[in-house]
Design a protein around this motif. Structure first.
Motif, PDB file in Angstrom:
ATOM      1  N   MET A   1       0.734  -1.229  -0.048  1.00 28.24           N
ATOM      2  CA  MET A   1       0.059  -0.026   0.191  1.00 28.24           C
ATOM      3  C   MET A   1       0.899   1.261   0.051  1.00 28.24           C
ATOM      4  O   MET A   1       1.741   1.344   0.714  1.00 28.24           O
ATOM      5  N   LYS A   2       0.421   2.249  -0.703  1.00 30.75           N
ATOM      6  CA  LYS A   2       1.317   3.309  -1.181  1.00 30.75           C
ATOM      7  C   LYS A   2       0.528   4.542  -0.143  1.00 30.75           C
ATOM      8  O   LYS A   2      -0.723   4.634  -0.317  1.00 30.75           O
ATOM      9  N   LYS A   3       1.298   5.592   0.266  1.00 26.88           N
ATOM     10  CA  LYS A   3       0.701   6.683   0.960  1.00 26.88           C
ATOM     11  C   LYS A   3       1.340   7.980   0.472  1.00 26.88           C
ATOM     12  O   LYS A   3       2.752   7.884   0.418  1.00 26.88           O
ATOM     13  N   LEU A   4       0.606   9.029   0.361  1.00 28.56           N
ATOM     14  CA  LEU A   4       1.556  10.545   0.018  1.00 28.56           C
ATOM     15  C   LEU A   4       1.434  11.058   1.413  1.00 28.56           C
ATOM     16  O   LEU A   4       0.354  11.280   2.197  1.00 28.56           O
ATOM     17  N   GLU A   5       2.557  11.322   1.877  1.00 26.01           N
ATOM     18  CA  GLU A   5       2.599  12.063   3.462  1.00 26.01           C
ATOM     19  C   GLU A   5       2.977  13.146   3.096  1.00 26.01           C
ATOM     20  O   GLU A   5       3.970  13.670   2.247  1.00 26.01           O
TER      21      GLU A   5
END
Length: 70
Positions: A1-5
């Protein structure tokens, strides 16, 4: 899973992170900067250390989790 922080500094100088799931890739730096500027200008997020006042960094983080059979 990828997230933009999206990482900001608040009035106390502490880092505050806002995470967005499943970001569009490749990320457009111009749009990310504009979104972060809008978040600061609108004051739409508040932290225990005060308002968000400065952009610190933005990054895409990927996390992989693998179960171990026991």
């Amino acid at each position: 899973m990828k997230k933009l922080e999206l990482k900001f500094l608040n009035e106390e100088g502490k880092v505050v992170t806002i995470s967005v799931d499943d970001p569009i890739e490749p990320a457009d730096p111009t749009l990310v900067h504009a979104a972060m500027d809008a978040i600061i200008a609108e004051g739409c997020f508040y932290s225990s250390g005060g308002d968000l006042v400065e952009k610190k960094e933005a990054r895409i983080v990927e996390r992989n989790v693998y179960g171990i059979e026991i």
